[in-house]
Write an enzyme that holds these catalytic residues in place. Structure first.
Site, PDB file in Angstrom:
ATOM      1  N   LEU A   1     -21.263   1.636  -3.385  1.00  0.00           N
ATOM      2  CA  LEU A   1     -22.631   1.366  -2.737  1.00  0.00           C
ATOM      3  C   LEU A   1     -23.034   2.815  -2.090  1.00  0.00           C
ATOM      4  O   LEU A   1     -24.173   2.803  -1.619  1.00  0.00           O
ATOM      5  CB  LEU A   1     -22.527   0.396  -1.814  1.00  0.00           C
ATOM      6  CG  LEU A   1     -22.629  -1.143  -2.468  1.00  0.00           C
ATOM      7  CD1 LEU A   1     -22.151  -2.399  -1.709  1.00  0.00           C
ATOM      8  CD2 LEU A   1     -24.029  -1.331  -3.034  1.00  0.00           C
TER       9      LEU A   1
ATOM     10  N   TYR B  47       0.739  -1.193   0.118  1.00  0.00           N
ATOM     11  CA  TYR B  47      -0.070  -0.020   0.015  1.00  0.00           C
ATOM     12  C   TYR B  47       0.919   1.305   0.135  1.00  0.00           C
ATOM     13  O   TYR B  47       2.247   1.094   0.360  1.00  0.00           O
ATOM     14  CB  TYR B  47      -0.959   0.001   1.124  1.00  0.00           C
ATOM     15  CG  TYR B  47      -1.909  -0.995   1.109  1.00  0.00           C
ATOM     16  CD1 TYR B  47      -2.219  -1.911   0.039  1.00  0.00           C
ATOM     17  CD2 TYR B  47      -2.731  -1.439   2.312  1.00  0.00           C
ATOM     18  CE1 TYR B  47      -3.396  -2.545   0.072  1.00  0.00           C
ATOM     19  CE2 TYR B  47      -3.780  -2.259   2.366  1.00  0.00           C
ATOM     20  CZ  TYR B  47      -4.081  -2.846   1.181  1.00  0.00           C
ATOM     21  OH  TYR B  47      -5.091  -3.740   1.297  1.00  0.00           O
TER      22      TYR B  47
ATOM     23  N   GLY C 135     -18.367  -1.617  -1.565  1.00  0.00           N
ATOM     24  CA  GLY C 135     -18.119  -1.839  -3.039  1.00  0.00           C
ATOM     25  C   GLY C 135     -17.240  -0.796  -3.500  1.00  0.00           C
ATOM     26  O   GLY C 135     -17.171  -0.265  -4.750  1.00  0.00           O
TER      27      GLY C 135
ATOM     28  N   GLY D  28     -23.522   5.125  -3.590  1.00  0.00           N
ATOM     29  CA  GLY D  28     -24.155   5.847  -4.615  1.00  0.00           C
ATOM     30  C   GLY D  28     -23.641   7.001  -5.475  1.00  0.00           C
ATOM     31  O   GLY D  28     -24.160   7.643  -6.330  1.00  0.00           O
ATOM     32  N   LYS D  29     -22.256   7.364  -5.046  1.00  0.00           N
ATOM     33  CA  LYS D  29     -21.595   8.523  -5.485  1.00  0.00           C
ATOM     34  C   LYS D  29     -21.436   8.394  -7.197  1.00  0.00           C
ATOM     35  O   LYS D  29     -21.066   9.240  -7.730  1.00  0.00           O
ATOM     36  CB  LYS D  29     -20.401   8.708  -4.822  1.00  0.00           C
ATOM     37  CG  LYS D  29     -19.425   7.742  -5.105  1.00  0.00           C
ATOM     38  CD  LYS D  29     -18.227   8.269  -4.219  1.00  0.00           C
ATOM     39  CE  LYS D  29     -16.895   7.263  -3.929  1.00  0.00           C
ATOM     40  NZ  LYS D  29     -15.776   7.519  -3.159  1.00  0.00           N
TER      41      LYS D  29
ATOM     42  N   SER E  39     -13.667  -4.108   1.105  1.00  0.00           N
ATOM     43  CA  SER E  39     -14.683  -3.435   0.109  1.00  0.00           C
ATOM     44  C   SER E  39     -16.193  -3.530   0.487  1.00  0.00           C
ATOM     45  O   SER E  39     -17.057  -3.840  -0.602  1.00  0.00           O
ATOM     46  CB  SER E  39     -14.541  -3.663  -1.276  1.00  0.00           C
ATOM     47  OG  SER E  39     -13.234  -3.248  -1.665  1.00  0.00           O
TER      48      SER E  39
END
Length: 338
Positions: free
Chosen positions: A225, A53, A221, A227-228, A218
């Site tokens: 999820l 990462y 998602g 909604g953006k 996740s």
């Protein structure tokens, strides 16, 4: 904050885990520490990172996340934190790691090199949960499990886990651990969300029968999820806005998460969340926690103000009617992420 055991180990963790993969790329150190402090104050004691990462993988910043987490870790009592990190798997498959000139593997040299580097960056003398980031199904599992067991016996690692593993691979690893008489994987970290329920097909049964805990990543998602991305939106600075403008693996991942089916199911889940009086993010995290094979759900944010909706899922149990409504959507829009 509820607490659950990792596999059959002695380690018990909060059922929400803070993931850190954006720290050092999307999120600077000051904001990252602010997020981590808020999580700690909210009762989260489980934190997940990786030697590879932050994301997207890039040689210019690889390893920065562990360094950021390590500096934060020194501000807290070490035994109050359950710290997880990962060793990069093979680079000869679908993904090439920016670490070690792309020559990563799950053999003795790479695992020992990775552990020592992570301990230094994290500023600690032990790692609570050490995970193989993705498997190498052509390498004998006995070699991997033997060296990991040696590190457990040396006190550098407390317990072992795997990530992005298959049912076959998980069972093969258990057989290999038994064959060498050493430590086994107690956890599996795979993608699992309202938009990706494939874990329930086979791996959930393996976890139940073998007493292995899923620590899903996740659960929102990848932010979808929330909604953006609906109605054609591409928020500036968002991960999949960037990925969809890239090539190769990142573009493919963007299309997997953001597509017609995933956006259609997301819209339906948003309606269910509204009916339940909560946000879609809170719904997604609460749903993930509400499975018997899940120990702790790994969440992630790039900005401090994204944290409140996640923490609202702490101690929240969704009503049976809400769970049935979710299942109905999943049956009508099957496998949105393929």
């Amino acid at each position: 904050m509820q607490r659950r055991r990792l596999g059959k180990s002695a380690i018990v963790v909060s059922d929400i885990c803070m993931g850190t993969m954006t720290f050092g790329s999307q999120t600077d150190e000051a904001e990252a520490h602010r997020i981590l402090d808020a999580c700690f104050d909210a009762g989260i004691d489980f934190y997940d990172t990786a030697e590879g990462y932050p994301v997207p993988p890039d040689v210019k910043w690889v390893g920065r996340t562990e360094e950021i987490v390590g500096r934060w870790l020194k501000t807290k009592p070490r035994d109050a934190i359950i710290l997880a990190t990962k060793v990069s798997g093979p680079s000869h498959v679908w993904f090439k790691s920016p670490l070690r000139s792309g020559m990563t593997a799950l053999d003795r040299r790479n695992i020992i090199t990775a552990v020592e580097a992570s301990l230094t960056k994290l500023r600690t003398d032990y790692i609570d949960l050490y995970q193989t980031h993705w498997p190498d199904h052509d390498l004998p599992y006995e070699e991997t499990m033997e060296v990991l067991d040696e590190l457990v016996r040396a006190g550098k690692i407390r317990i072992l886990g795997c990530s992005n593993e298959t049912s076959w691979g998980l069972m093969k690893s258990l057989a290999a651990a038994e064959a060498v008489g050493g430590a086994r994987y107690e956890t599996i970290q795979n993608n699992f969300s309202l938009n990706n329920r494939r874990f329930e097909d086979e791996l959930a049964q393996v976890c139940r029968q073998e007493k292995i805990s899923l620590i899903p990543y996740s659960p929102i998602g990848g932010g979808v999820l929330s909604g953006k991305y609906n109605d054609g939106a591409r928020p500036e600075g968002a991960r999949f806005t960037r990925y969809l403008g890239m090539e190769g693996r990142q573009a493919a991942m963007g299309r997997r998460f953001v597509n017609d089916k995933s956006l259609a199911s997301t819209a339906r889940f948003a309606e269910i969340a509204k009916e339940a009086g909560i946000s879609p993010v809170t719904l997604s995290v609460a749903w993930s926690k509400q499975h018997d094979f899940v120990a702790s759900t790994i969440v992630g944010v790039s900005k401090f103000d994204q944290l409140a909706e996640i923490l609202a899922a702490a101690d929240l149990v969704l009503e049976p009617e809400t769970m049935k409504a979710i299942d109905k959507v999943s049956k009508e829009i099957m496998y949105p992420m393929g």
